[in-house]
Design a protein around this motif. Sequence first.
Motif, PDB file in Angstrom:
ATOM      1  N   SER A  12       0.522  -1.089  -0.216  1.00  0.00           N
ATOM      2  CA  SER A  12      -0.499  -0.120   0.303  1.00  0.00           C
ATOM      3  C   SER A  12       1.138   1.157  -0.074  1.00  0.00           C
ATOM      4  O   SER A  12       1.815   1.472   0.508  1.00  0.00           O
ATOM      5  CB  SER A  12      -0.585   0.599   1.690  1.00  0.00           C
ATOM      6  OG  SER A  12      -1.604   1.215   1.272  1.00  0.00           O
ATOM      7  N   HIS A  13       0.335   2.350  -0.695  1.00  0.00           N
ATOM      8  CA  HIS A  13       1.211   4.052  -0.528  1.00  0.00           C
ATOM      9  C   HIS A  13       0.330   3.811   0.760  1.00  0.00           C
ATOM     10  O   HIS A  13       0.442   5.582   0.406  1.00  0.00           O
ATOM     11  CB  HIS A  13       0.654   4.248  -2.115  1.00  0.00           C
ATOM     12  CG  HIS A  13       1.890   3.679  -2.863  1.00  0.00           C
ATOM     13  ND1 HIS A  13       3.380   3.102  -3.428  1.00  0.00           N
ATOM     14  CD2 HIS A  13       0.818   2.467  -3.915  1.00  0.00           C
ATOM     15  CE1 HIS A  13       4.073   2.450  -4.405  1.00  0.00           C
ATOM     16  NE2 HIS A  13       2.503   2.235  -4.615  1.00  0.00           N
ATOM     17  N   ASP A  14       0.035   4.101   1.610  1.00  0.00           N
ATOM     18  CA  ASP A  14      -1.057   4.440   2.384  1.00  0.00           C
ATOM     19  C   ASP A  14       0.401   5.155   3.588  1.00  0.00           C
ATOM     20  O   ASP A  14       0.434   4.587   4.174  1.00  0.00           O
ATOM     21  CB  ASP A  14      -2.250   4.149   3.316  1.00  0.00           C
ATOM     22  CG  ASP A  14      -2.666   4.843   3.729  1.00  0.00           C
ATOM     23  OD1 ASP A  14      -2.633   6.065   4.043  1.00  0.00           O
ATOM     24  OD2 ASP A  14      -4.119   5.176   4.343  1.00  0.00           O
ATOM     25  N   ARG A  15       0.590   6.632   3.504  1.00  0.00           N
ATOM     26  CA  ARG A  15       1.321   6.136   4.758  1.00  0.00           C
ATOM     27  C   ARG A  15       1.194   6.672   5.776  1.00  0.00           C
ATOM     28  O   ARG A  15       1.712   7.315   7.099  1.00  0.00           O
ATOM     29  CB  ARG A  15       2.025   7.815   4.461  1.00  0.00           C
ATOM     30  CG  ARG A  15       3.138   7.980   2.547  1.00  0.00           C
ATOM     31  CD  ARG A  15       3.788   8.364   2.937  1.00  0.00           C
ATOM     32  NE  ARG A  15       4.431   8.746   1.746  1.00  0.00           N
ATOM     33  CZ  ARG A  15       5.749   9.957   0.962  1.00  0.00           C
ATOM     34  NH1 ARG A  15       5.925  11.054   1.500  1.00  0.00           N
ATOM     35  NH2 ARG A  15       6.753   9.226   0.246  1.00  0.00           N
ATOM     36  N   GLY A  16      -0.603   6.794   5.780  1.00  0.00           N
ATOM     37  CA  GLY A  16      -1.598   7.051   7.422  1.00  0.00           C
ATOM     38  C   GLY A  16      -1.808   8.034   7.739  1.00  0.00           C
ATOM     39  O   GLY A  16      -1.678   9.053   6.684  1.00  0.00           O
ATOM     40  N   ARG A  36      -2.807  12.335   8.347  1.00  0.00           N
ATOM     41  CA  ARG A  36      -1.786  13.453   8.362  1.00  0.00           C
ATOM     42  C   ARG A  36      -1.132  13.753   9.676  1.00  0.00           C
ATOM     43  O   ARG A  36      -2.414  13.485  10.823  1.00  0.00           O
ATOM     44  CB  ARG A  36      -2.088  14.570   7.707  1.00  0.00           C
ATOM     45  CG  ARG A  36      -1.843  15.927   7.141  1.00  0.00           C
ATOM     46  CD  ARG A  36      -2.302  17.059   6.727  1.00  0.00           C
ATOM     47  NE  ARG A  36      -2.340  16.715   5.276  1.00  0.00           N
ATOM     48  CZ  ARG A  36      -1.576  16.762   4.014  1.00  0.00           C
ATOM     49  NH1 ARG A  36      -0.554  17.025   4.070  1.00  0.00           N
ATOM     50  NH2 ARG A  36      -2.036  16.129   2.917  1.00  0.00           N
TER      51      ARG A  36
END
Length: 229
Positions: free
Chosen positions: A61-65, A67
């Motif tokens: 996944s490219h989700d960095r969490g 903000r």
Amino acid sequence: MSYLRSVVQRPSIRDLTTYLLKPSKQQCIAQSTRKSLTRQIQPTATRALSLSHTLDAAPKSHDRGPRSTEDTQTDFGSLNVLGNTPAPSTSIDACLWGGFHLDSGVKITGGSGVILVAGEAFNWKPWESGNGGMKLVNEKGQFDVEDEAWGLFSLVWPKPDLLILGLGKEMRPISQRVRQHLNSLGIRVDIQDTRNAAAQYNLLATERGLNAVAGALIPIGFKEGVGVK
């Protein structure tokens, strides 16, 4: 007779078996070396295989969490100390084949160069000094013009500390006579081709001010002995 029989007695089968099956010293050394190399190489190969497997695998996944809500993050825009400084009116907006466009809207055209000093812009044709003939380069391949081409710097006050000299499409050295004349006026010289000289003038004029930095630029379309065509 019994003594002779004991001397020439043949070895038993057990003795022969023990002698033939006993490993030699070299065989022991080779076996121990092979085992040690196997122990050293095997973990390295395992690590290499695991590393290549990790690099080749695509991320799940490219989700960095979510903000971050911290207010201590660095604002790189605020680090630009010249961000709120207005550009000088004589900063060069574009270098044309036969002239220049300045940030103030002034256009230098007709194949003329430009001198930028003390916030003012002046048409500059150094090839007309002396005997003329559209010549700016001497027999040594150096930029060389008569002293009268720098007459404006004899009149202006205060004189700039640095002159950025743009010599057209290509950069070349200046003659010792030109350098000595400008140094006698208290002006240091930095030589560039015209495009890089324009960029450097814009930066230094913004940093140091218009009275400290001057520019003298020749159009990028100028050709020796021909001019701008």
